[in-house]
Structure formats: C-alpha cells, structure tokens
Design an enzyme around this catalytic site. Structure first.
Site, PDB file in Angstrom:
ATOM      1  N   LYS A 278       0.842  -1.200   0.000  1.00  0.00           N
ATOM      2  CA  LYS A 278       0.000   0.000   0.000  1.00  0.00           C
ATOM      3  C   LYS A 278       0.875   1.248   0.000  1.00  0.00           C
ATOM      4  O   LYS A 278       2.012   1.205   0.471  1.00  0.00           O
ATOM      5  CB  LYS A 278      -0.860   0.021   1.274  1.00  0.00           C
ATOM      6  N   ARG A 352     -10.392 -11.542   2.108  1.00  0.00           N
ATOM      7  CA  ARG A 352     -11.196 -12.641   1.576  1.00  0.00           C
ATOM      8  C   ARG A 352     -10.452 -13.974   1.687  1.00  0.00           C
ATOM      9  O   ARG A 352     -11.067 -15.022   1.856  1.00  0.00           O
ATOM     10  CB  ARG A 352     -11.600 -12.329   0.124  1.00  0.00           C
TER      11      ARG A 352
HETATM   12  N1  BES Z   1      -8.220  -3.605   4.375  1.00  0.00           N
HETATM   13  C1  BES Z   1      -8.369  -3.215   3.038  1.00  0.00           C
HETATM   14  C2  BES Z   1      -9.655  -2.443   2.777  1.00  0.00           C
HETATM   15  C3  BES Z   1      -9.760  -1.103   3.451  1.00  0.00           C
HETATM   16  C4  BES Z   1      -9.352   0.045   2.802  1.00  0.00           C
HETATM   17  C5  BES Z   1     -10.302  -0.995   4.720  1.00  0.00           C
HETATM   18  C6  BES Z   1      -9.455   1.268   3.443  1.00  0.00           C
HETATM   19  C7  BES Z   1     -10.424   0.233   5.330  1.00  0.00           C
HETATM   20  C8  BES Z   1     -10.008   1.371   4.695  1.00  0.00           C
HETATM   21  C9  BES Z   1      -8.363  -4.450   2.140  1.00  0.00           C
HETATM   22  O1  BES Z   1      -7.565  -5.491   2.573  1.00  0.00           O
HETATM   23  C10 BES Z   1      -7.833  -4.034   0.807  1.00  0.00           C
HETATM   24  O2  BES Z   1      -6.694  -3.673   0.739  1.00  0.00           O
HETATM   25  N2  BES Z   1      -8.684  -4.084  -0.217  1.00  0.00           N
HETATM   26  C11 BES Z   1      -8.300  -3.709  -1.529  1.00  0.00           C
HETATM   27  C12 BES Z   1      -8.827  -4.735  -2.483  1.00  0.00           C
HETATM   28  C13 BES Z   1      -8.288  -4.602  -3.895  1.00  0.00           C
HETATM   29  C14 BES Z   1      -6.803  -4.906  -3.925  1.00  0.00           C
HETATM   30  C15 BES Z   1      -9.043  -5.555  -4.799  1.00  0.00           C
HETATM   31  C16 BES Z   1      -8.922  -2.337  -1.805  1.00  0.00           C
HETATM   32  O3  BES Z   1     -10.051  -2.094  -1.372  1.00  0.00           O
HETATM   33  O4  BES Z   1      -8.266  -1.517  -2.426  1.00  0.00           O
HETATM   34 MN    MN Z   2      -5.572  -5.312   1.917  1.00  0.00          MN
END
Ligand code: BES
Ligand code: MN
Ligand code: ZN
Length: 500
Positions: A278, A352
């Site tokens: 990230k 997931r």
């Molecule tokens: N934990 C994150 C989602 C999230 C983002 C929660 C911001 C709270 C605040 C999750 O694990 C994630 O990174 N999701 C990705 C999925 C994508 C790579 C398909 C996302 O939402 O960008």
């Molecule tokens: Mn994530």
C-alpha cells in the site's frame, strides 16, 4: 461511568439534568423545580429559544434560591417519537454537554405523557447512551497529557420504577461492555495487538464469562488445509491464529440437536498490502483492519455477559499481512480448506483469503443455522456508502431483512447490495479455480462478496463490509471519534429480536 438508580427526589444541589418535550412541555420534576426557582427555567428557555426539541440543550448556572451549581435542560422531542434509540442518543448528548463541568450529576426522569416508553425505560436508555459516549482510549497517554476536561464519572438517575430501570440498564450495560471491548481492540496499535496477543486476550477475557475459547495455531491450521488463510501471514514474523468462541445459553432441554448461529470476523492485525504494498499515506489506518474480528469478540462478550438464551459460535481469523522474503507473491496459487484453489493476483486483497477458510471451517464443523461475517474488506465500500452505512451482501432474503431491520432500530444501518452470476464470472481464471480480484472494471465490493460466496455452500449467509464505519473521524451522540464498534449493537439486537 458509574450509574445508579433511585426513586424521584427534588433536585437540590450540584448538577441536575431535567427534561422538556417539544413545545416547552416540561416534565413534572422540571416544572416543580422551575416553580421553586421562581420561573428562572422558563425565562431562560424563552431567552435561549429552548423549547424541548430532540437533543436540544440549555444550561442554567447557579440559579438563585437553590444550592444548584448547574441545571442542564434537555429536549426529548415529540413524545410520540420517543424510542429507546432516541433516548440513548439523547443520553450521549447529555454526557457531551456535561463534559468538563464536574465529576457527578443527577438526572431526573419522569413519565412523558403520550410517550410509548415508561420513565424507567427512558431512564435506562439515557444512561446507556451516556455510557456509550463516555468511552475514551487513553492508556498510552501520560497522566498530565490526558483529557483535561474529563466527563462525569458518576451518574445518579432518579425516576419512577427505579427497580425496573436498574434491571433494564443491567442488560444494556453488558452490551456497552462488549462495545468498549471492541473499541479497545480496534484502537490498539499493531505492535501491541498482533494475532497471538489478540488470541490470548480472548481466552483470558471470554473464558471468565463462560465462553469456550479454542485457539488454533499455524500447525493446526496447516493440518486442516487452510492454505489460503495461512498464505496471508507467510510474510509476517507473527504467527497466524484462528480463535473459535462458543457460547451456549440454551436451557438443557433445548440443547439437543440445536443448530448454532454463527459470526465470523476478519482479523488482519495490520495490512501493509503485502508484496502488493500500500502507499505510505494513511497506512496507519490499517491497524484497524481487524475490525470485523473485534466486533465478533465484543458481540460474544455482550451475549455471554447478559447470559443470552441462544447458542452462538464466534470465529476470527487473525493474521498480519507483511512483505518479506517468505511473503506470498502475486501469481502464487494456494489451496483453501474447501479444496478450491486460488490464484493470488493482488496480495492486498487478503481479507477474503482469510475469511474463506474460516467460513468453510465454521460451516463444515458446526453446520450453523446461518453465518454472518464482518470485515473491513474493501475501500470501494467507502466510496459507495461513506461512513453512514455498512454494505450488506447476502444469499438469503429473510436473514438480510432481519439484519436490516435491527440496524434501523438501533441506528447502526446497513444497505444491501446485489450479487449475481455476471459478477461471479469475473473471478474465473485460467490457472486455478478462481483468482482473488476481478478484472478491475468496478464493483470491487460486490466481487469481494462473490469470492466469499464461493465458500458458504447453501448455508444462509450475510457479509457486512464495515470498512467505512469501523473508525470515525468525528463525534456522534453515542460514538466518540475513534473505533466505533459498529456491528456489536446491531448484531446484539438482531440476536435478541430473532434468536432468543
Ligand atoms: N483492508 C483493506 C480495505 C480497506 C481500505 C479498509 C481502506 C479500510 C479502509 C483491504 O484489505 C484491501 O486492501 N482491499 C483492496 C482490495 C483490492 C486490492 C481488490 C482495496 O479495497 O483496495
Ligand atoms: Mn488489503
Ligand atoms: Zn485488509
């Protein structure tokens, strides 16, 4: 905050809280006090345009002819609109209005003519809301750095039917304990709350309440074939854990052949994204990527605390998603406990991967009546719903209708999204049974839900995407900013209304 209940008494000294309904209809205690103060309250109300609207407040300081330091006048709105939730919110507003004014207060609650709630229930819910608002996470601040204006820590409530109020508050206070527990877990930084520490706390804190707590480590999960969950923790120095909590409050006569109900939580103690790293800005938010597991834990505490008459399984998958030499790479293929293989194309879509193994485990081991899972699963749900509602995805109309209804009642609201084969197809891939992301053309929250759906079989199931509601940047009546514990009150109510 300490709360006590006693029979009505005239406000005499210190801080007194009194009430009026919309249209300036003061309650009997307030009217009597006004008389004693030679009309000071009504004169102040006129000057300040206070007429008893919902959540309206007015402070009168040191009124002559009394030993009172402060009278806080509070509006309850239209009597016909008074509900348990509106009174809880009003209680939160009262707590906020009294912050920094003193250590203790007396609240005077009378029957409100034409309200459906009796004084005792109004009183219990006002105290409950004040308690929910009183939460603060300050354990890492030095004494001198802590809030200089602490809130009241003793609330004495005077009302008719004080015994009934005390007993109603007893159960509500247990729910508040669950909410506090969740907020504590969610607020802890990831250097303190890593999977093994999380598991240790659950064992310590829930066993005490009669919950059976089982902790599984990596070796045991490997034996079960949980290759998907385990792949997420491969890059972490911290061992992954799964914790299964079981509360059975059914009377012995009803225990035979009872199917439990079940709640499953995503517990990513920190989400760096893994090798699909990230960006740095805002990454600290990912300490609360265990929010789903936090809610399941607090819910179990609330249900066991008030000795709920139901059989409940809570299960959480606890991992840390880190990049290192052992971390999962994009393109890696893993095998889930269900036997289905997954091509991991983005290591940041890790929630997931954790949930699919826990869902399959709970489904096959306990054959539950339903499964509800909670997860801070997608950033996309924040785009869709902001911080106002959680996203709901379900294969069962009855189950999702009940959750929706509970949310409207207690003010933790959800909104249901569609599922469908067209979305599901986007998970197909040449190299394995599925991939863990879609082709990237929108509907990210739905595609994540479709992924989970491949692991629940025919069991009624609902997935709550709580990414937008787990952490709040602003104060609201019963939720101070920070970890919200959104989901504990919602599901506690859902259980109480349908499964006890
Ligand atoms: N934990 C994150 C989602 C999230 C983002 C929660 C911001 C709270 C605040 C999750 O694990 C994630 O990174 N999701 C990705 C999925 C994508 C790579 C398909 C996302 O939402 O960008
Ligand atoms: Mn994530
Ligand atoms: Zn995550």
């Amino acid at each position: 905050m300490k709360v006590s209940f006693a029979n009505p008494a005239a406000p005499a000294k210190g801080i007194a809280v009194v009430f009026a309904a919309e249209g300036g209809k003061w309650t009997s205690t307030a009217a009597a006090l006004d008389k004693k103060l030679k009309g000071a309250l009504k004169r102040a109300a006129k000057a300040a345009d206070f007429d008893g609207k919902k959540k309206q407040t007015m402070t009168v300081l040191a009124p002559g002819g009394s030993s009172l330091d402060r009278v806080l006048c509070v509006g309850v709105g239209k009597p016909a609109d008074i509900t348990a939730e509106s009174m809880a919110e009003t209680g939160g507003v009262i707590y906020a209005a009294l912050k920094g004014t003193g250590k203790s207060a007396e609240m005077h609650v009378d029957d409100v003519p034409r309200s459906k709630l009796k004084a005792a229930d109004i009183a219990a819910n006002l105290a409950y809301g004040a308690n929910l608002r009183a939460y603060a996470f300050e354990k890492y601040k030095g004494k001198e750095k802590r809030d200089k204006k602490p809130g009241i820590d003793t609330l004495s409530v005077k009302c008719d039917g004080s015994a009934a109020a005390r007993s109603a508050y007893g159960d509500l206070a247990k729910v508040a304990e669950g909410v506090y527990y969740t907020r504590d877990l969610v607020s802890e930084p990831a250097n303190i709350l890593y999977p093994a520490e999380f598991a240790k706390r659950l064992k310590r804190d829930l066993t005490k309440l009669g919950v059976k707590v089982t902790v599984l480590g990596e070796a045991q999960m490997k034996k079960l074939g949980m290759g998907s969950l385990l792949s997420v923790g491969d890059g972490s120095a911290r061992e992954s854990q799964m914790v299964v909590m079981e509360w059975n409050g059914l009377p012995p006569s009803k225990r035979k052949n009872s199917k439990p109900i079940s709640f499953i939580g995503k517990g990513v103690c920190f989400d760096t994204g893994g090798i699909s790293l990230k960006p740095a800005a805002g990454m600290d938010d990912m300490k609360w990527d265990m929010g789903g597991a936090g809610v399941v834990s607090g819910l179990m505490m609330a249900l066991a605390g008030r000795k709920a008459k139901c059989h409940v399984i809570g299960a959480v998958g606890l991992v840390e998603n880190m990049p290192d030499g052992k971390a999962t790479r994009p393109g890696d293929i893993v095998k889930s406990m269900s036997g289905q293989t997954i091509e991991i194309l983005n290591t940041d879509a890790e929630g997931r991967l954790v949930l699919c193994d826990v869902l399959h485990y709970v489904n096959t081991k306990f054959k539950p009546e339903f499964m509800v899972n909670l997860a801070t699963l997608t950033g996309a749900i924040i785009i869709s719903l902001g911080a106002e509602r959680a996203g709901m995805f379900s294969n069962d109309d009855k189950l999702s209708d009940k959750i929706f209804a509970a949310g409207e009642t207690i003010g933790e609201r959800v909104w249901r999204f569609p599922l469908g084969e067209e979305y599901d197809r986007d998970l197909d891939t040449a190299a394995a049974d599925m991939r863990n992301i879609g082709s990237g053309r929108g509907a990210g929250s739905i595609i994540a839900a479709q992924f989970l759906k491949r692991f629940v079989g025919d069991t009624p199931w609902a997935h709550l995407d709580i990414a937008g509601v787990t952490w709040s940047k602003k104060d609201t009546p019963v939720v101070p900013r920070g970890g919200t514990a959104f989901g504990v009150r919602l599901l506690e109510r859902f259980v109480a209304d349908n499964y006890e």
